[in-house]
Scaffold this motif. Sequence first.
Motif, PDB file in Angstrom:
ATOM      1  N   HIS A  32       2.322   0.854  -7.779  1.00  0.00           N
ATOM      2  CA  HIS A  32       2.086   2.098  -6.872  1.00  0.00           C
ATOM      3  C   HIS A  32       1.992   3.275  -8.221  1.00  0.00           C
ATOM      4  CE1 HIS A  32       2.855   0.802  -2.959  1.00  0.00           C
ATOM      5  NE2 HIS A  32       3.814  -0.268  -3.598  1.00  0.00           N
ATOM      6  N   ASP A  70       4.105   6.683  -3.980  1.00  0.00           N
ATOM      7  CA  ASP A  70       5.314   7.004  -4.340  1.00  0.00           C
ATOM      8  C   ASP A  70       5.780   6.544  -5.711  1.00  0.00           C
ATOM      9  OD1 ASP A  70       5.083   4.412  -3.187  1.00  0.00           O
ATOM     10  OD2 ASP A  70       7.016   4.466  -2.123  1.00  0.00           O
ATOM     11  N   HIS A  73       0.196   3.148  -0.951  1.00  0.00           N
ATOM     12  CA  HIS A  73       0.562   3.202   0.351  1.00  0.00           C
ATOM     13  C   HIS A  73      -0.417   3.963   1.174  1.00  0.00           C
ATOM     14  CE1 HIS A  73       4.619   1.252   0.057  1.00  0.00           C
ATOM     15  NE2 HIS A  73       4.871   2.284  -1.038  1.00  0.00           N
ATOM     16  N   HIS A  87       7.101   0.785  -9.169  1.00  0.00           N
ATOM     17  CA  HIS A  87       6.925   2.311  -8.784  1.00  0.00           C
ATOM     18  C   HIS A  87       7.520   3.306  -9.911  1.00  0.00           C
ATOM     19  CE1 HIS A  87       7.150   0.529  -4.597  1.00  0.00           C
ATOM     20  NE2 HIS A  87       6.871   1.784  -4.021  1.00  0.00           N
TER      21      HIS A  87
HETATM   22 MN    MN Z   1       6.755   2.351  -2.031  1.00  0.00          MN
END
Ligand code: MN
Length: 287
Positions: free
Chosen positions: A17, A22, A47, A255
């Motif tokens: 990501h 996020d 996302h 992330h």
């Molecule tokens: Mn996430």
Amino acid sequence: MITMMWFSRDTIDLHTHSTFSDGTFTPLQLVKYAEEKGLKAFAITDHDTTEGVKEAKSIETNVEVISGVEISTRYDKKEIHIVGLYVNENDADLNKQLKYYREKRVTRNFEILEKLNSLGVNITIDDVKESCTGDVISRAHIAKALVSKGFVGSYTEAFDRYLGDNKCAYVPRETLNYEESMELITKAGGVPVLAHPLLYKMSDTNLENMMVKLRQKGLKAVEVYYSTHSNSDTQHIMAMANRVGLIYSGGSDFHGATKPKIDMGTGMGKLAVPYEILEKIRGERNG
Ligand code: MN
Ligand code: AMP
Ligand code: MN
Ligand code: MN
């Protein structure tokens, strides 16, 4: 020397990501980090958006940047995530649908904030935006705002006390159903992959039945490699995939600082996704 060569297999990461959802790494930082980590290929699977992919694709690099997306869907009232690999990031229909669901998130975020405010937790959308650089504001950003405003001691506590599924400030989100999400991915030239199968905490029978049903609707692969998988978890999901007729995918779900224990490529230390699986995934594009 022979041993060294044996271990120097090419590895990849098919689940990461960026700041467009996020994560805390910009697409440029992800590309540079993938280079540093010696990955041969990696996918950005934000996302509900492909904007990070578009940015990453404009960067010159030797690492193969794969366009991806992660879509939250429903199966039997449970939230499950479908990753699309090799989607065309400029596909009009895909982008239109993703935009619709991003907009739905905006309404939902206000509902969550209303619930928090009614509980005496006075945070505003501006507080939340301070921890958000991209297109998608999720519960992850609200959690960070709760930490930075001192309402909770940690990110985990934000979910345990307020934001986790069915906790006091939880609001469900309108999502696509699994058939629609996989059709969208396939029509955009992508390969639908079931993300992190063990995070749904289903029984083996239910998980395998779900994989069978999803496969009938276009699912092609499942993440057998994942940051939190032990070797036996990986073997277990591989065996299931073989029975159901799905190919292997996998990635870290990196992330950045949002999930500090998970590193790109290596996950929690043991992850190593072999490059070979990518050839099969490529073979599934457009049927
Ligand atoms: Mn996430
Ligand atoms: P949303 O898409 O707004 O529902 O938020 C999903 C984000 O919240 C993802 O980044 C998840 O990793 C994170 N998340 C959801 N549930 C939890 C939890 N119980 N603990 C930590 N993070 C969570
Ligand atoms: Mn996910
Ligand atoms: Mn993810």
